[in-house]
Design an enzyme around this catalytic site. Sequence first.
Site, PDB file in Angstrom:
ATOM      1  N   THR A 188       0.804  -1.221   0.000  1.00 14.01           N
ATOM      2  CA  THR A 188       0.000   0.000   0.000  1.00 14.01           C
ATOM      3  C   THR A 188       0.839   1.275   0.000  1.00 14.01           C
ATOM      4  O   THR A 188       0.698   2.122  -0.882  1.00 14.01           O
ATOM      5  CB  THR A 188      -0.946  -0.002   1.214  1.00 14.01           C
ATOM      6  OG1 THR A 188      -1.856  -1.090   1.085  1.00 14.01           O
ATOM      7  CG2 THR A 188      -1.728   1.299   1.294  1.00 14.01           C
ATOM      8  N   LEU A 208       3.184   1.378   9.854  1.00 13.07           N
ATOM      9  CA  LEU A 208       2.006   2.218   9.672  1.00 13.07           C
ATOM     10  C   LEU A 208       1.381   2.635  10.995  1.00 13.07           C
ATOM     11  O   LEU A 208       0.585   3.576  11.025  1.00 13.07           O
ATOM     12  CB  LEU A 208       0.972   1.484   8.815  1.00 13.07           C
ATOM     13  CG  LEU A 208       1.456   0.998   7.447  1.00 13.07           C
ATOM     14  CD1 LEU A 208       0.284   0.493   6.622  1.00 13.07           C
ATOM     15  CD2 LEU A 208       2.196   2.101   6.695  1.00 13.07           C
ATOM     16  N   HIS A 230      -2.799  -1.819  -5.859  1.00 12.03           N
ATOM     17  CA  HIS A 230      -2.349  -3.191  -6.102  1.00 12.03           C
ATOM     18  C   HIS A 230      -3.566  -4.093  -6.158  1.00 12.03           C
ATOM     19  O   HIS A 230      -4.707  -3.643  -5.957  1.00 12.03           O
ATOM     20  CB  HIS A 230      -1.400  -3.664  -4.990  1.00 12.03           C
ATOM     21  CG  HIS A 230      -1.962  -3.471  -3.607  1.00 12.03           C
ATOM     22  ND1 HIS A 230      -3.013  -4.220  -3.120  1.00 12.03           N
ATOM     23  CD2 HIS A 230      -1.642  -2.590  -2.619  1.00 12.03           C
ATOM     24  CE1 HIS A 230      -3.308  -3.821  -1.899  1.00 12.03           C
ATOM     25  NE2 HIS A 230      -2.501  -2.823  -1.561  1.00 12.03           N
ATOM     26  N   HIS A 275      -1.125  -9.398  -0.464  1.00  8.40           N
ATOM     27  CA  HIS A 275      -0.523  -8.813  -1.661  1.00  8.40           C
ATOM     28  C   HIS A 275       0.917  -8.458  -1.345  1.00  8.40           C
ATOM     29  O   HIS A 275       1.347  -8.513  -0.199  1.00  8.40           O
ATOM     30  CB  HIS A 275      -1.303  -7.578  -2.119  1.00  8.40           C
ATOM     31  CG  HIS A 275      -1.537  -6.564  -1.032  1.00  8.40           C
ATOM     32  ND1 HIS A 275      -0.622  -5.600  -0.686  1.00  8.40           N
ATOM     33  CD2 HIS A 275      -2.593  -6.394  -0.185  1.00  8.40           C
ATOM     34  CE1 HIS A 275      -1.094  -4.860   0.295  1.00  8.40           C
ATOM     35  NE2 HIS A 275      -2.294  -5.327   0.634  1.00  8.40           N
ATOM     36  N   ARG A 303      21.269   2.083 -13.729  1.00  6.06           N
ATOM     37  CA  ARG A 303      21.805   3.090 -14.651  1.00  6.06           C
ATOM     38  C   ARG A 303      23.202   2.654 -15.085  1.00  6.06           C
ATOM     39  O   ARG A 303      23.904   1.966 -14.355  1.00  6.06           O
ATOM     40  CB  ARG A 303      21.897   4.466 -13.987  1.00  6.06           C
ATOM     41  CG  ARG A 303      20.601   4.982 -13.400  1.00  6.06           C
ATOM     42  CD  ARG A 303      19.595   5.310 -14.490  1.00  6.06           C
ATOM     43  NE  ARG A 303      18.436   6.008 -13.961  1.00  6.06           N
ATOM     44  CZ  ARG A 303      17.367   5.421 -13.474  1.00  6.06           C
ATOM     45  NH1 ARG A 303      17.323   4.090 -13.425  1.00  6.06           N
ATOM     46  NH2 ARG A 303      16.336   6.113 -13.031  1.00  6.06           N
TER      47      ARG A 303
END
Length: 906
Positions: free
Chosen positions: A238, A272, A406, A517, A787
Amino acid sequence: MERDGEQAGQGPRHGPAGNGRELESPAAASLLAPMDLGEEPLEKAERARTAKDPNTYKVLSLVLSVCVLTTILGCIFGLKPSCAKEVKSCKGRCFERTFSNCRCDAACVSLGNCCLDFQETCVEPTHIWTCNKFRCGEKRLSRFVCSCADDCKAHNDCCINYSSVCQEKKSWVEEACETIDAPQCPAEFESPPTLLFSLDGFRAEYLHTWGGLLPVISKLKNCGTYTKNMRPVYPTKTFPNHYSIVTGLYPESHGIIDNKMYDPKMNASFSLKSKEKFNPLWYKGQPIWVTANHQEVRSGTYFWPGSDVEIDGILPDIYKVYNGSVPFEERILAVLEWLQLPSYERPHFYTLYLEEPDSSGHSHGPVSSEVIKALQKVDHIVGMLMDGLKDLGLDKCLNLILISDHGMEQGSCKKYVYLNKYLGDVNNVKVVYGPAARLRPTEVPETYYSFNYEALAKNLSCRETNQHFRPYLKHFLPKRLHFAKNDRIEPLTFYLDPQWQLALNPSERKYCGSGFHGSDNLFSNMQALFIGYGPAFKHGAEVDSFENIEVYNLMCDLLGLIPAPNNESHGSLNHLLKKPIYTPSHPKEESFLSQCPIKSVSSDLGCTCDPSIVPIMDFEKQFNLTTDAVEDVYSMTVPNGRPRNLQKQHRVCLLHQQQFLTGYSLDLLMPLWTSYTFLSNDQFSTDDFSNCLYQDLRIPLSPMHKCSYYKSTSKLSYGFLTPPRLNRVSRQIYSEALLTSNIVPMYQSFQVIWQYLHDTVLRRYAQERNGVNVVSGPVFDFDYDGRYDSSEILKQNTRVIRSQENLIPTHFFIVLTSCKQLSESPLKCTALESSAFLLPHRPDNIESCTHGKQESAWVEELLALHRARVTDVELITGLSFYQDRQESVSELLRLKTHLPIFSQED
């Protein structure tokens, strides 16, 4: 509000309130007059004599009975007229203390004498945000969250669906799709605002399967611009995805690499539920509300990860600290209120966030009735928004992006890997569990960098047949994941198969049988929702899948902002818009081509070539091509334009052969790329070309160009970029492809992959696609940032082998381009399709656990895992492709950023 017991058209209550007394009726007063105590004594005496008559007693008894009856009837019909008129409904009587055979005040619940409609009429409106036919014309009460009273428009407190329910006007979803050719905004709006609306955990497949139950979202899809799958970033969590959407950065770049993470430099942990969530040091990059602030554009966020944190010392102009208990309807109404603010206060950019269907998916799994109910709930909420916008005259003005972060997968306790099964004692390590698990030592930060992650990765590799997890040192992860260049990403990570998760032991994880997820962002069940609707978006358009990092630049275009630096390809989503705002251009080539004339002296390379191979007899005659011959080589080998070199101060020369073109690096003494075309009728020979090289006299000779250099090295050898076994015209092509300018250092273990790729995969592509153009070359990414490396980094990673400095590639790339129309030749396509791979170059194939597997199985699996965007190849090589094409640059960016998803069966 009227007093208790009174209604319009009724008289006042009788008697003093609250003392239990009532006034006499006029009829009763007249009947009692003969008993007045004020009579004279003689009259009393006479009456006393008369009272002795029995008939007199009977008359008096009858009179008294009539008086009592009259009094009772007077109380009923005179004092309580409301009871006779309305005793069955609470409509207009909510929370009033009227006394009848049913009540509508709060006490009726405990007394058990509520009217039958008390719940629907009086209670539900205190927490339900919509009108129904029964509520229309109700009395306004302050405790109702919105009103369905006849005068609610005047008071500006109508429920959002008041017009459609009570005034019989069409709701937004009931109206037909309408093409919005130009913004239709109220006069006070100078330009269309933009709203970013997230439905957490809305799996793309939900709309495919349950769209018939979601009328509002389905209408947005059909009337706006839609993609079947929007690709999230990895890990598909999330916070990382929401923050990527508003910054245009991958998690490794913006720092929010997971919902839970540890920073060894800060020696702090983020979650969170912790206060660290509000620490600005965790948040890198520039979210769009900060971009807007820098350019004097106001923003309002009703929840969004990071929006309640002072990033760069800036908060949105209006914002809410996250509180998941706030009703969804309240969030919608708040944003609608913000849209009605004066222009100097009103935001131009908005966010909305709902926790569903993610919450239901976690609790009950993605295939459940609870998720369907949650989907219908959020569809209703989106409908509230659209009806509210319609009432404000903004439904054809505001640009809406309906998005999710997602998808969702079904968990199983049988599909959980526990490391203690393999490691035994696990007291010295900690695992962030889940489908994208990571491992670090328990003693941090002291041993965070010194811990032997490599030994542990080897110990956990290939432990079982059909092992469902792969341990990766993070720099070996597929480059398309962009999940390595950040200290918050532990050096040891785990890649899990679809539906699988990993934890240290069973006690470490919270749940296993419900939804989850976080898996590979190419898995089909991880794909997210994207719908664009409004005057800027095309009408009824369905587009190919794209990655959510591309949305930031899109929003900046809608808002007229200059984007901050990001990982996106600005302009790649121009095809979503009716009138694109930004016009991208090709990057300029930074290094000019050098000359590579024939000047070297022929030397012995220590090779032994098969006598059947036609040697190069006259090098100058064969490779000193005319102008016309060079043009023929170009049209055959680089039909879409040669790759441009974007690396500064890098000496590169073009080497023309009859059948392929080479961009050769004079600094690295190896080819940067070769390009050739594999036609559908081309074949591969079965000849052996090992230990056979021919010196290319156009380039300086290096010890690494000699066969003798590799004879004493057990693991390192050389490989050909253009395959000598490709058989087209004559045996002469063999000698061309055996030139020293066509070889690169290559591990023998990797040669197995490289040969299968050319012998099998390219042949299949050519036959299926009617031919394919191929560009391939080495990659150097020692600092694993995705890169191309600077000359300083290359110098630091040069290895000395047999007294010779040798730069060994970290990866090899291959870009395959064919025609979208199969009837066309790859030499002249009207539209292109592409596939790309970034294959890790390792001294072993432990990643694939090859023991007991068919070569075709494990190589195909490896190729699928390490597919990439063409853009990823460009970033890691410093090359730019397709610059000679006639399509717009935005169309080419669309091609370069495309990446097909995995079906669950892959």
